[in-house]
Motif scaffolding. Structure first.
Motif, PDB file in Angstrom:
ATOM      1  N   MET A   1      -8.793   3.865  -7.367  1.00  0.00           N
ATOM      2  CA  MET A   1      -7.849   2.726  -7.007  1.00  0.00           C
ATOM      3  C   MET A   1      -7.377   1.756  -7.634  1.00  0.00           C
ATOM      4  O   MET A   1      -8.683   1.116  -8.079  1.00  0.00           O
ATOM      5  CB  MET A   1      -7.656   2.504  -5.686  1.00  0.00           C
ATOM      6  CG  MET A   1      -6.833   1.828  -4.248  1.00  0.00           C
ATOM      7  SD  MET A   1      -6.920   2.157  -2.981  1.00  0.00           S
ATOM      8  CE  MET A   1      -6.446  -0.029  -3.156  1.00  0.00           C
TER       9      MET A   1
ATOM     10  N   CYS B   1       1.124   4.240  -2.391  1.00  0.00           N
ATOM     11  CA  CYS B   1       0.597   5.007  -3.154  1.00  0.00           C
ATOM     12  C   CYS B   1      -0.087   5.586  -2.082  1.00  0.00           C
ATOM     13  O   CYS B   1      -1.012   6.822  -1.815  1.00  0.00           O
ATOM     14  CB  CYS B   1      -0.601   4.314  -3.857  1.00  0.00           C
ATOM     15  SG  CYS B   1      -0.154   4.084  -5.520  1.00  0.00           S
ATOM     16  N   HIS B   2       0.490   5.403  -0.811  1.00  0.00           N
ATOM     17  CA  HIS B   2      -0.940   5.530   0.704  1.00  0.00           C
ATOM     18  C   HIS B   2       0.532   6.496   1.853  1.00  0.00           C
ATOM     19  O   HIS B   2       1.059   4.886   2.027  1.00  0.00           O
ATOM     20  CB  HIS B   2      -1.333   4.832   1.349  1.00  0.00           C
ATOM     21  CG  HIS B   2      -2.595   4.722   0.504  1.00  0.00           C
ATOM     22  ND1 HIS B   2      -4.135   5.269  -0.297  1.00  0.00           N
ATOM     23  CD2 HIS B   2      -3.469   3.621  -0.697  1.00  0.00           C
ATOM     24  CE1 HIS B   2      -4.913   4.916  -0.393  1.00  0.00           C
ATOM     25  NE2 HIS B   2      -4.835   4.197  -0.889  1.00  0.00           N
TER      26      HIS B   2
ATOM     27  N   CYS C   1       0.695  -1.425   0.087  1.00  0.00           N
ATOM     28  CA  CYS C   1      -0.053   0.095   0.156  1.00  0.00           C
ATOM     29  C   CYS C   1       0.844   0.620   0.279  1.00  0.00           C
ATOM     30  O   CYS C   1       0.161   2.390  -0.438  1.00  0.00           O
ATOM     31  CB  CYS C   1      -0.969   0.111   1.002  1.00  0.00           C
ATOM     32  SG  CYS C   1      -1.744  -1.770   1.428  1.00  0.00           S
TER      33      CYS C   1
ATOM     34  N   SER D   1     -12.139  10.573  -6.729  1.00  0.00           N
ATOM     35  CA  SER D   1     -13.297   9.667  -7.321  1.00  0.00           C
ATOM     36  C   SER D   1     -14.579  10.164  -7.729  1.00  0.00           C
ATOM     37  O   SER D   1     -15.652  10.207  -5.972  1.00  0.00           O
ATOM     38  CB  SER D   1     -12.933   7.848  -7.923  1.00  0.00           C
ATOM     39  OG  SER D   1     -13.441   7.609  -6.944  1.00  0.00           O
TER      40      SER D   1
END
Ligand code: HEC
Length: 131
Positions: A107, A45-46, A42, A76
């Motif tokens: 995602m 991206c996070h 993860c 989104s």
């Protein structure tokens, strides 16, 4: 000698206020395993900390948070309008098949189906939600 060490060990358990496999130790191991998995699955991206901007929204305090509500992050429409709250069950469904769970999310698909791996990541996410 072996016997003496063994009985000393048992005596220590007998007087210990905690069960033999203290839950806190087990939880600690789960959180550490979850941290390792978070960094491999993860973290690209996070961030685990909202002061650290990343491609995806930060995941501190994710447990119990309403989806799509980090201020300043461009979600989104699917996620921003989903109306869901991130419970452990929702996070499992998301890790397992995020774009099946929420068509239209931006995602990229992650398919973490192994419940143990999900458990570990949940333990870590819970730990960074606790404050
Ligand atoms: C390739 C990049 C990428 C990876 C890898 C990734 N994510 Fe995401 N994630 C995103 C993006 C982008 C969004 C925003 C999606 C949207 O707006 O539809 C998101 C959104 C989320 C959200 C919703 C957050 C909120 O504020 O509502 C959660 C929860 C989440 N991701 C968890 C995870 C977990 C757990 C992992 C690892 C198992 C992971 N993600 C891996 C890019 C990624």
């Amino acid at each position: 000698m072996k016997h003496i060490i063994l009985s000393l060990g048992l005596a220590a358990f007998a007087v210990s206020p905690y069960p033999v496999f203290a839950e806190s130790t087990f939880d600690k191991v789960k959180v550490e395993a979850g941290e390792t998995l978070f960094y491999s699955e993860c973290r690209r991206c996070h961030a685990p900390d909202s002061t650290d901007p990343s491609y995806g929204p930060p995941l501190d305090n994710i447990l119990g948070r309403a989806a799509g509500t980090v201020e300043g992050y461009e979600y989104s429409e699917a996620l921003a309008g989903s109306g869901i709250v991130w419970t452990p069950a929702a996070l499992r469904a998301w890790m397992e098949d995020n774009d099946g769970f929420m068509p239209g999310t931006k995602m990229r698909h992650v398919g973490i189906e192994d419940r143990t791996v999900q458990d570990f990541i949940l333990a870590y996410l819970g730990n960074i939600s606790a404050q």
